[in-house]
Design a protein around this motif. Structure first.
Motif, PDB file in Angstrom:
ATOM      1  N   LEU A 186      33.093  37.246  40.582  1.00 59.27           N
ATOM      2  CA  LEU A 186      33.310  36.665  41.865  1.00 59.27           C
ATOM      3  C   LEU A 186      33.347  35.115  41.931  1.00 59.27           C
ATOM      4  N   LEU A 187      31.893  34.702  41.261  1.00 59.61           N
ATOM      5  CA  LEU A 187      31.952  33.215  41.192  1.00 59.61           C
ATOM      6  C   LEU A 187      33.038  32.343  40.270  1.00 59.61           C
ATOM      7  N   ALA A 188      33.255  32.388  39.544  1.00 58.10           N
ATOM      8  CA  ALA A 188      34.479  32.429  39.096  1.00 58.10           C
ATOM      9  C   ALA A 188      35.602  31.986  40.345  1.00 58.10           C
ATOM     10  N   VAL A 189      35.896  33.136  41.241  1.00 57.70           N
ATOM     11  CA  VAL A 189      36.784  32.690  42.070  1.00 57.70           C
ATOM     12  C   VAL A 189      36.763  32.223  42.812  1.00 57.70           C
ATOM     13  N   GLY A 190      35.375  32.054  43.554  1.00 57.30           N
ATOM     14  CA  GLY A 190      34.817  31.290  44.460  1.00 57.30           C
ATOM     15  C   GLY A 190      35.563  29.590  43.991  1.00 57.30           C
ATOM     16  N   ILE A 191      34.508  29.624  42.348  1.00 60.51           N
ATOM     17  CA  ILE A 191      34.736  27.972  41.456  1.00 60.51           C
ATOM     18  C   ILE A 191      36.370  28.319  41.700  1.00 60.51           C
ATOM     19  N   VAL A 192      37.021  28.706  41.639  1.00 57.74           N
ATOM     20  CA  VAL A 192      38.611  28.695  41.370  1.00 57.74           C
ATOM     21  C   VAL A 192      39.483  27.782  42.680  1.00 57.74           C
ATOM     22  N   VAL A 210      36.086  31.193  34.736  1.00 57.87           N
ATOM     23  CA  VAL A 210      37.283  29.753  35.039  1.00 57.87           C
ATOM     24  C   VAL A 210      38.120  29.298  34.518  1.00 57.87           C
ATOM     25  N   LYS A 211      37.867  28.882  33.028  1.00 58.77           N
ATOM     26  CA  LYS A 211      38.614  29.055  32.534  1.00 58.77           C
ATOM     27  C   LYS A 211      40.505  29.739  32.414  1.00 58.77           C
ATOM     28  N   GLY A 212      39.707  31.332  32.856  1.00 61.36           N
ATOM     29  CA  GLY A 212      41.387  32.345  32.657  1.00 61.36           C
ATOM     30  C   GLY A 212      41.654  31.933  33.925  1.00 61.36           C
ATOM     31  N   LEU A 213      41.389  32.019  34.556  1.00 63.81           N
ATOM     32  CA  LEU A 213      41.761  31.922  36.176  1.00 63.81           C
ATOM     33  C   LEU A 213      43.015  30.999  36.494  1.00 63.81           C
TER      34      LEU A 213
END
Lengths: 328, 283
Positions: free
Chosen positions: A149-155, A215-218
């Protein structure tokens, strides 16, 4: 091509095994050797009590001498090194015996074992491993979910990227285990106990690798692919589901492997302050009562758990990637 | 209740400020990059203070930041001695020994292919194991002093460091190695001029992972037995006394030490691997 692949894989595995086996055997040999100096004091004391002549006759003198010097001066009396009751360093076969007795033997023949009582014995390692495993899984799920979830938000949000990401990195330089006892006490005082406090620590340890990997993957899709999506005039949601998410899967699995190992460590550390079962509690109990073989057996069990968990994720990864057509 | 309302206001204000900064024209400057996380951190601290006071959370559950700061300043001498015991004596000595030993082992492993093929899978396996579990054993062997903590740290940092360094030493292309051969460079020269420099990014990755692990190892080992000082000891005893201000102060010390040592390694990395793609930055 597909017919060739398994054979090549088997060949590679076969070539890989001998060096590893040699190293493992070498390490076990070293372990047996190390047992001699580690236990020499105790062995000599017992030999003296049994009436055998020991080289420096007084125990005080022996205590001040180096262990190797004692070994050299008493070569004939070291036969008991590998069969002591409470050794400082148990020999590998003693650890394996303890492992067998506290798992298979305890469950099959013990009074509280699964055969006679219908439930796992609380004196057996299997029960404690299950306790740890439960906390590991719950923590892993929470940590992974939050991480994604955090990674989606960050991206998707520049504000979040700029304000949360630095703190996520700082949070990992904090030795979390320092927080473990407090998290458990605080959660206990507001009525939460049992599985969840340990899972919180596991989650804290496992969320970071997932955030970084995701984050890297998205962000992995290149400008070409993003441009193609734009020419389709795809909305953000479609870009996410059809492009970003699929291309992040390899990164996700790489971080999941790290995360599950970290979350096992978290669960074990979380069990230290509360003595309510689990491998961590078992280790601490072993250290209180000088049962070294018990600590080593718990350690071995933890190692086996870690290996199985990482291996399982590796299998799921291979399957998923093959299904998605991304296997190399 | 007014406190909680203020907390909400503070959150909205802080977030709005960050949104403006991050999406504004100055968002790529160094200052904005520093200011946004700082504002975020300050907002969270402010909300913590207001919510704890406003909702009347007892101090034995969650003390407000002001109280933690008070305890911290009142006990600096005590905390400094804990810092010396745990970080400087336990973690740092173990870190240096462990990383040094792993580095030398990696050089050796790299020379002999058989050793590499045997040790690398083992090292990878060991790096994933919960090595903190050896803490009770090592405390039993080396006593309650800092030596046992250093031993735990050595074991914890050894394998991640080994795996990273070995991977780094492998990270040269055949073109580069051929070039060294055309120069008739000896093995030592190739190592010093080509392979060690190109291994540096990996080495620093291992060093960074190890800084956190070292602190974790030193603190966890103290839970299994320690003299009457040390951060782990302070945390476990203060929890027994429900002195949460002290617990948080010890955690602040650990956090500062962790962040500082990580920052130090990162700074060193920037200095030494300025040529690497990950450091050059770019538009």
């Amino acid at each position: 091509m597909s017919a060739e692949r398994p054979r090549r894989g088997a060949g590679a595995v076969l070539r890989r095994i001998p060096p590893v086996l040699a190293m493992v055997l070498g390490l076990i040999g070293l372990w047996y050797l190390a047992v001699i100096p580690m236990n020499v004091q105790e062995v000599l004391t017992r030999a003296e009590r049994a009436g055998v002549e020991v080289s420096p006759p007084s125990a005080v003198e022996r205590r001040d001498m180096g262990n190797w010097a004692l070994v050299v001066r008493n070569p004939g009396t070291l036969g008991e090194s590998w069969s002591l009751d409470r050794p400082r360093l148990p020999a590998p076969h003693q650890v394996l015996t303890e492992l067998y007795e506290s798992t298979v033997d305890e469950e099959l023949n013990g009074r509280r074992g699964i055969v006679r009582s219908g439930s796992l014995s609380n004196r057996g390692l299997v029960y404690h491993a299950m306790v740890t495993l439960n906390a590991t899984f719950v923590g892993f799920l929470i940590g992974t979910g939050l991480g994604i979830l955090l990674a989606v938000g960050i991206v998707h949000s520049r504000v979040m990227d700029m304000s949360v990401m630095p703190w996520a990195i700082v949070s990992q330089t904090i030795p979390i285990v320092a927080l473990a006892p407090m998290i458990i006490v605080v959660l206990y005082s507001i009525g939460i106990q049992g599985l969840l406090p340990k899972a919180v620590i596991s989650a804290y340890l496992s969320f970071f690798p997932v955030v970084v990997g995701m984050v890297k993957g998205l962000r992995a899709p290149g400008p070409m692919q993003m441009d193609l999506m734009r020419t389709y005039s795809a909305p953000k949601g479609t870009v996410f589901w059809k492009l970003r998410l699929p291309s992040s899967v390899p990164y996700l699995f790489a971080s999941l492997k790290i995360a599950i190992a970290a979350s096992l460590v978290g669960a074990i550390v979380g069990e230290l302050p509360v003595q309510q079962g689990g491998l961590g509690a078992r280790m601490l109990a072993g250290s209180y009562y000088g049962q070294t073989a018990q600590i080593w057996a718990a350690l071995l069990m933890a190692a086996a758990l870690a290996a199985v968990l990482v291996w399982a994720i590796g299998r799921i990864e291979a399957r998923t990637l093959r299904r998605m057509g991304m296997a190399q | 209740m007014t406190h909680a309302a203020f907390a909400l206001l503070l959150w909205i204000a802080g977030w709005a400020l960050n949104v403006r900064l991050a999406n504004g024209p100055a968002s790529n400057t160094q200052a904005a990059r520093l200011a946004v996380p700082l504002i975020f951190g300050a907002t969270v601290l402010g909300m913590w203070e207001l919510l704890v006071r406003g909702l009347g959370v007892p101090a034995v559950i969650l003390p407000p930041p002001s109280q933690i700061a008070e305890t911290f300043t009142a006990n600096t001498a005590l905390l400094w001695r804990d810092f010396v015991q745990t970080i400087l004596k336990g973690a740092l000595s173990g870190y240096l020994i462990g990383c040094g030993a792993a580095f030398l082992t990696a050089l050796l492993v790299d020379r002999y292919d058989y050793l590499r093929r045997g040790l690398l899978p083992l090292g990878n396996f060991m790096a994933a194991l919960p090595i903190v579990g050896t803490a009770p054993i090592l405390v039993m062997w080396f006593g309650f002093g800092w030596q046992s903590k250093a031993a735990v740290v050595v074991l914890m940092v050894f394998f991640p460091m080994l795996v990273n360094t070995v991977a780094g030493l492998q990270d040269t292309s055949s073109m580069q190695r051929d070039l060294m051969r055309t120069y008739a460079a000896s093995t030592g020269q190739t190592l010093m001029k080509l392979r060690l420099p190109s291994a540096l990014p990996f080495v620093f990755n291992g060093l960074k992972i190890s800084t956190t692990l070292a602190l974790i190892g030193a603190i966890v080992a103290e839970f299994f037995g320690s003299p009457t000082l040390g951060l782990g000891f302070r945390i476990s005893t203060s929890i027994g006394q429900l002195d949460l201000g002290m617990v948080w102060s010890a955690i602040v010390v650990a956090a500062l030490a962790g962040t500082a040592s990580y920052g130090l390694v990162a700074l060193l990395e920037k200095r030494l691997t300025f040529w690497h793609a990950s450091q050059r930055g770019g538009p």
